[in-house]
Design an enzyme around this catalytic site. Structure first.
Site, PDB file in Angstrom:
ATOM      1  N   TRP A 156      -2.109   7.452  -7.082  1.00  0.00           N
ATOM      2  CA  TRP A 156      -0.916   6.952  -6.377  1.00  0.00           C
ATOM      3  C   TRP A 156      -0.443   5.628  -6.950  1.00  0.00           C
ATOM      4  CZ3 TRP A 156       0.527   2.750  -3.323  1.00  0.00           C
ATOM      5  CH2 TRP A 156      -0.462   1.808  -3.058  1.00  0.00           C
TER       6      TRP A 156
ATOM      7  N   HIS B 206      -6.233  -9.251  -7.516  1.00  0.00           N
ATOM      8  CA  HIS B 206      -7.603  -8.866  -7.135  1.00  0.00           C
ATOM      9  C   HIS B 206      -7.806  -7.357  -7.251  1.00  0.00           C
ATOM     10  CE1 HIS B 206      -6.200  -8.676  -2.667  1.00  0.00           C
ATOM     11  NE2 HIS B 206      -6.123  -7.499  -3.188  1.00  0.00           N
ATOM     12  N   HIS B 207      -6.709  -6.623  -7.475  1.00  0.00           N
ATOM     13  CA  HIS B 207      -6.853  -5.195  -7.744  1.00  0.00           C
ATOM     14  C   HIS B 207      -7.187  -4.955  -9.213  1.00  0.00           C
ATOM     15  CE1 HIS B 207      -5.102  -3.941  -3.848  1.00  0.00           C
ATOM     16  NE2 HIS B 207      -4.420  -5.061  -3.960  1.00  0.00           N
TER      17      HIS B 207
ATOM     18  N   ASP C  41      21.325  -1.091  20.717  1.00  0.00           N
ATOM     19  CA  ASP C  41      20.889  -0.167  19.670  1.00  0.00           C
ATOM     20  C   ASP C  41      20.422  -1.026  18.505  1.00  0.00           C
ATOM     21  OD1 ASP C  41      20.908   2.036  17.602  1.00  0.00           O
ATOM     22  OD2 ASP C  41      21.740   3.128  19.304  1.00  0.00           O
TER      23      ASP C  41
ATOM     24  N   TYR D 180       0.026  -4.756   3.318  1.00  0.00           N
ATOM     25  CA  TYR D 180       0.250  -5.499   4.567  1.00  0.00           C
ATOM     26  C   TYR D 180       1.419  -4.938   5.340  1.00  0.00           C
ATOM     27  CZ  TYR D 180      -3.348  -8.575   3.030  1.00  0.00           C
ATOM     28  OH  TYR D 180      -4.553  -9.052   2.628  1.00  0.00           O
TER      29      TYR D 180
ATOM     30  N   SER E 115      -1.735  -5.991  19.542  1.00  0.00           N
ATOM     31  CA  SER E 115      -1.479  -7.184  20.362  1.00  0.00           C
ATOM     32  C   SER E 115      -0.642  -6.872  21.588  1.00  0.00           C
ATOM     33  CB  SER E 115      -0.760  -8.251  19.532  1.00  0.00           C
ATOM     34  OG  SER E 115      -1.480  -8.519  18.358  1.00  0.00           O
TER      35      SER E 115
ATOM     36  N   LYS F  80      -6.777 -13.594  14.136  1.00  0.00           N
ATOM     37  CA  LYS F  80      -6.272 -12.467  14.923  1.00  0.00           C
ATOM     38  C   LYS F  80      -7.397 -11.755  15.657  1.00  0.00           C
ATOM     39  CE  LYS F  80      -2.036 -11.299  12.719  1.00  0.00           C
ATOM     40  NZ  LYS F  80      -1.398 -11.041  13.996  1.00  0.00           N
TER      41      LYS F  80
ATOM     42  N   ARG G 248     -14.542   7.011  -8.218  1.00  0.00           N
ATOM     43  CA  ARG G 248     -13.517   7.705  -7.450  1.00  0.00           C
ATOM     44  C   ARG G 248     -12.672   8.572  -8.381  1.00  0.00           C
ATOM     45  NH1 ARG G 248      -9.051   2.930  -6.346  1.00  0.00           N
ATOM     46  NH2 ARG G 248      -7.938   4.624  -5.328  1.00  0.00           N
TER      47      ARG G 248
ATOM     48  N   THR H  55      -6.691 -13.600   9.301  1.00  0.00           N
ATOM     49  CA  THR H  55      -7.107 -12.317   9.869  1.00  0.00           C
ATOM     50  C   THR H  55      -8.194 -12.540  10.914  1.00  0.00           C
ATOM     51  OG1 THR H  55      -6.701 -11.422   7.683  1.00  0.00           O
ATOM     52  CG2 THR H  55      -7.720  -9.961   9.271  1.00  0.00           C
TER      53      THR H  55
ATOM     54  N   HIS I  14       0.353  -5.121  -3.249  1.00  0.00           N
ATOM     55  CA  HIS I  14      -0.431  -5.828  -2.245  1.00  0.00           C
ATOM     56  C   HIS I  14       0.364  -6.142  -0.978  1.00  0.00           C
ATOM     57  CE1 HIS I  14      -4.165  -7.051  -0.806  1.00  0.00           C
ATOM     58  NE2 HIS I  14      -3.525  -7.978  -0.155  1.00  0.00           N
TER      59      HIS I  14
ATOM     60  N   HIS J  24      -1.782  13.020  -2.149  1.00  0.00           N
ATOM     61  CA  HIS J  24      -2.335  12.601  -0.862  1.00  0.00           C
ATOM     62  C   HIS J  24      -2.037  11.124  -0.622  1.00  0.00           C
ATOM     63  CE1 HIS J  24      -5.170  11.674   2.343  1.00  0.00           C
ATOM     64  NE2 HIS J  24      -5.744  10.779   1.559  1.00  0.00           N
TER      65      HIS J  24
ATOM     66  N   GLU K   9       2.626  -4.390   0.027  1.00  0.00           N
ATOM     67  CA  GLU K   9       2.775  -3.056   0.598  1.00  0.00           C
ATOM     68  C   GLU K   9       1.617  -2.727   1.552  1.00  0.00           C
ATOM     69  OE1 GLU K   9       4.956  -0.627   0.615  1.00  0.00           O
ATOM     70  OE2 GLU K   9       3.658   0.950   1.419  1.00  0.00           O
TER      71      GLU K   9
ATOM     72  N   SER L 246      15.737   3.720   1.061  1.00  0.00           N
ATOM     73  CA  SER L 246      15.515   3.946   2.485  1.00  0.00           C
ATOM     74  C   SER L 246      14.799   2.763   3.130  1.00  0.00           C
ATOM     75  CB  SER L 246      14.706   5.229   2.662  1.00  0.00           C
ATOM     76  OG  SER L 246      14.109   5.276   3.914  1.00  0.00           O
ATOM     77  N   SER L 247      13.720   2.310   2.486  1.00  0.00           N
ATOM     78  CA  SER L 247      12.938   1.223   3.081  1.00  0.00           C
ATOM     79  C   SER L 247      13.734  -0.069   3.165  1.00  0.00           C
ATOM     80  CB  SER L 247      11.683   0.951   2.248  1.00  0.00           C
ATOM     81  OG  SER L 247      10.814   2.018   2.352  1.00  0.00           O
TER      82      SER L 247
END
Lengths: 297, 555
Positions: free
Chosen positions: B171, B332-333, B135, B287, B298, B361, B480, B358, B283, B106, B285, B199-200
């Site tokens: 994950w 921080h993870h 293009d 963002y 925006s 924003k 979890r 943030t 991290h 998931h 990722e 790909s990315s």
């Protein structure tokens, strides 16, 4: 505003192309085949090897046809100056991503040397982990691993002042000869372009020969293998991926040499040459990092 | 300026008028047949080969979006399986190992298969139109970036049917769960990740080159629409971190098959090293999954507030600051993994710093709406819900950033609540908002507004019922990634499951609405939204197959 179309050369948007989908299929075969071979799944039998081979053949075919097509389009004058800039940005950022790929391995090396090995030996903030393998000593190169029954450390490591020093000299001179070749190309001097380019290819090939020699020596005489603990792991992943990049770079240089000999490129327009040169210099810089941090220090 | 500024965007589009009355599913005609006879200026090819061989940014964008929707549904079904099992304490429906495979898949599918491709799809559709380009800069590479994905995810999904089952290590695939104790299928998983990385990276290179090199004359950097800006920065993040992910899975592969000891302390390595490298990728990722959402919001808020965006340049600088900070907060993870005190402190304070840009924003969005002539069409509703609910996710993030408090929250449902608040009403809502917002431009037809609003309210209520209770069970200590739990968590879990089904099934309404919009003729105007500004609204609806073969002039 006036329509400002006079001096605008249309940006070339290629027609439909089968390259991308075939390239994707080839990656699928490569990934699935490699997965099957490595897990040695019984029910797949030789299928894994067949898929892997198919993948390689397809990829090889696509690389050749895709690059030939781009070269042909360039010769046909389809590429505007703006397209040239697109290619430059594209190659530049591709190399940046490669830098980060190596950064991951260098980062691992630094973390191992600065944190994990000292901690395992009882030094520093997390020295308590020494209780796992009491008596383990911090040293680098790590000749004795925490648990030698699982990972037997190397007997010796590669002496930086023999083959690696020679290889450093080879690669740095190859960057130099490549620059000379580029300078000659800019002056439209095809003879010297080809000569210096050929010298570069030879230097790259000799580098690879010595690298293979070094690996052979490491495995047969020094006991330095992939499974020789963390020193072997970092040593081989860094030098291995670098060697792989040198191989790719040498092949690319060879292709460029063939194109030069066929009379392609002009003093003004030769981005393929420059792109390969950028790549080569990048590979060279990585080597200097390897020489310092993997071999000497 | 982004959408809606005093600066008038005037486009001279020779190509514009021809395609006006063409339907979306029919052949959109050659929009500039009079101008050019070169072979590459024709409409889409007929039949299936159009999609396999295309080099058109709109075709590729559509494929990305449909792929993402498919993956969203697949990943959603997995989420519903998880929620079904968690409806009551005890084991009812699925075995723990399969439960672990579901949580793992998931996460992976939603991150790499749903959210990221959706944003790339939006980038493909919108960036060339927004910057006035014909293009994407490298069209064939663009198609390759897309076509790798279905193959990569086929491999990923196939692992579920392999001996030993699919990936079951979460994950984040921490070593040694993903190395020593992993099912054999992990090898396929590693190669699938490599493919997604290729790909990315290629997709990101394409976005950067398009934005830097394909802007119409006069479209300088500080005139770029904010969606383009946020995607530019996202693309830099992708280029810098996807190779690191490739590096770390390669080290896993070496540890599993070639006897190395990167993540094994017995050989001098360190399992924590895996977490450092993974989160150095991970991290930025997260963002990557939120910055384009900022861009979308925006675009939408100024349109429906009928005011120009408040603080355009501060938005650009805030986005850049967030991107920079994302590289120095990864640990921080890992507060509970046993970091040195200096590390805990550094990463705690650096993380809290992110609240500053943030906050800039969020305040800018609110200030944009202040005294605006607001209307509440579906895209605006999703954008507003984004601002409110994303902020809740941001606040719970701040709570988690406090290292000593995180010792309590770590690996509980509070974390699950936090990141689902930033990803579902954050990223997913922004994608839906963008779809509703630009759908008339893509298809040439208006969607059913009433159905859109019903979809919004069902989703809004659904996700809050699903994820808000998770804060409470998490703070009370429910861990979890477990299929069973203590009795005192039963009520909130039952509520969350009900909410999940509500949210999940209301997405069918979304699909129905999109399909109707493509098929039914409810001709949209060129402008579509009264308050919309930007180059994409100067093109007819549906946008012609080739956007700007001659660059428009931006004053």
């Amino acid at each position: 505003m006036d329509s400002q179309t006079q001096d605008y050369q249309e940006y070339y948007v290629p027609t439909q192309s089968y390259f991308p989908i075939v390239a994707s299929v080839s990656l699928f075969f490569l990934a699935f085949g490699a997965g099957s071979v490595l897990t040695a799944a019984e029910n797949t039998g030789d299928m894994g090897m067949i898929m892997l081979l198919t993948g390689f053949i397809l990829l090889f075919f696509i690389i050749i046809s895709w690059f030939s097509k781009v070269a042909a389009e360039s010769r046909d004058g389809l590429y505007s100056a703006q397209m040239d800039v697109s290619f430059r940005w594209g190659m530049g950022w591709f190399i940046s991503s490669e830098v980060m790929f190596f950064a991951a391995f260098f980062g691992a090396l630094f973390y191992i040397r600065v944190f994990s090995v000292p901690w395992l030996a009882g030094e520093g903030d997390k020295g308590i982990s020494n209780m796992l393998w009491e008596g383990f000593v911090n040293q680098w190169p790590l000749m004795t691993t925490p648990d030698p029954s699982l990972f037997k450390g190397p007997a010796q490591v590669v002496d930086p002042w023999h083959i690696p020093l020679l290889n450093t000299i080879l690669l740095i001179s190859s960057s130099l000869t490549l620059t000379l070749s580029h300078k000659a190309l800019k002056l439209n001097n095809r003879t010297w372009t080809s000569i210096w380019l050929a010298v570069t290819v030879v230097l790259g090939a000799v580098f690879l020969y010595y690298q293979v020699l070094e690996y052979h020596e490491a495995y047969t005489e020094l006991g330095l293998t992939l499974s020789a603990g963390i020193y072997g792991s970092t040593f081989f992943i860094l030098t291995g991926f670098h060697g792989f990049h040198v191989t790719i770079g040498t092949i690319m240089l060879l292709c460029i040499l063939v194109r030069v000999l066929e009379g392609e490129f002009s003093g003004k327009k030769h981005f393929a040459f420059e792109a390969v040169a950028w790549y080569w210099h990048f590979v060279d810089v990585v080597w200097v990092g390897l020489f310092i941090f993997v071999y000497i220090l | 300026m982004t959408t809606g500024t005093e600066q008038v965007v005037e486009a001279e589009i020779e190509t514009a008028e021809a395609g006006k009355n063409e339907s979306f599913d029919g052949a959109i005609a050659d929009t500039d047949k009079n101008e050019s006879t070169t072979e590459h200026h024709h409409g889409p090819a007929k039949g299936i080969s159009r999609w396999f061989f295309t080099t058109n940014h709109k075709d590729i964008g559509s494929m990305y979006l449909w792929f993402s929707l498919t993956m969203f549904m697949v990943g959603g079904c997995m989420a519903l399986m998880i929620r079904t099992e968690l409806f009551q304490p005890g084991l009812q429906f699925i075995q723990p190992d399969f439960f672990n495979q579901m949580t793992t898949m998931h996460g992976l599918i939603m991150v790499f298969g749903a959210v990221m491709p959706a944003f790339v799809g939006l980038a493909n559709w919108m960036i060339p139109m927004m910057v006035g380009a014909p293009d994407m800069a490298l069209p064939r590479l663009n198609n390759w970036s897309f076509w790798i994905l279905p193959f990569a995810f086929s491999i990923m999904l196939m692992t579920l049917f392999m001996e030993g089952g699919g990936p079951n290590f979460g994950w984040t695939f921490y070593a040694p769960l993903s190395t020593t104790f992993a099912p054999p299928s992990v090898t396929y998983f590693i190669f699938a990740v490599h493919m997604m990385g290729i790909s990315s990276i290629m997709g990101a290179i394409n976005v950067i080159v398009t934005i830097l090199n394909m802007r119409a004359p006069g479209m300088n950097m500080m005139k770029l629409p904010l969606f383009v800006w946020t995607w530019l920065i996202t693309a830099f993040l992708l280029i810098l971190v996807m190779p690191v992910l490739a590096g770390v899975v390669t080290m896993m592969l070496m540890d599993i098959h070639f006897g190395t000891s990167f993540f094994s302390a017995a050989g001098g390595g360190d399992p924590v090293l895996f977490q450092h490298i993974f989160w150095f990728f991970g991290h930025p990722e997260v963002y990557i999954m939120i910055l384009p959402a900022f861009g979308i919001v925006s675009e939408i808020i100024p349109t429906f507030a009928r005011k120009k965006l408040f603080g355009y340049s501060s938005m650009v600088y805030a986005t850049s600051s967030i991107a920079f900070l994302s590289f120095i907060v990864w640990a921080h993870h890992m507060f509970t993994v046993g970091l040195p005190l200096a590390g805990e402190l550094f990463f705690m304070f650096a993380t809290m710093l992110i609240a500053v840009p943030t906050g800039v924003k969020v305040f800018n969005w609110v200030a944009t709406m202040f005294r605006g002539s607001m209307t509440f069409e579906t895209p605006m509703l999703f954008a507003l819900a984004f601002v409110v609910l994303f902020s809740i996710g941001g606040f719970s993030g701040l709570m988690l950033a406090i290292a000593p408090a995180d010792f309590q929250y770590h690996d509980t449902y509070f974390v699950v609540a936090h990141f689902h608040y930033v990803l579902v009403p954050g990223s997913i809502f922004s994608i839906m908002a963008a779809t509703y917002y630009w759908l008339p431009k893509w298809t040439g037809n208006y969607y059913n507004e009433k159905m859109g609003k019903i979809h919004f309210w069902l989703s809004f209520i659904g996700i809050n019922i699903t994820f808000f209770p998770m804060h409470f069970v998490g703070l009370a200590g429910m861990p979890r990634r477990v299929p069973d739990y203590a009795l005192q968590f039963a009520d909130f879990n039952a509520v969350a499951t009900v909410g999940a089904f509500l949210f999940g099934f209301s997405q069918l309404l979304f699909i129905y609405n999109v399909v109707c919009c493509i098929r039914k003729k409810n001709q949209a105007s060129k402008q579509v939204w009264e308050g919309a500004h930007g180059l994409e609204w100067t093109l007819p609806s549906p946008a012609p197959y080739h956007s700007f073969t001659k660059p428009p002039k931006v004053d």
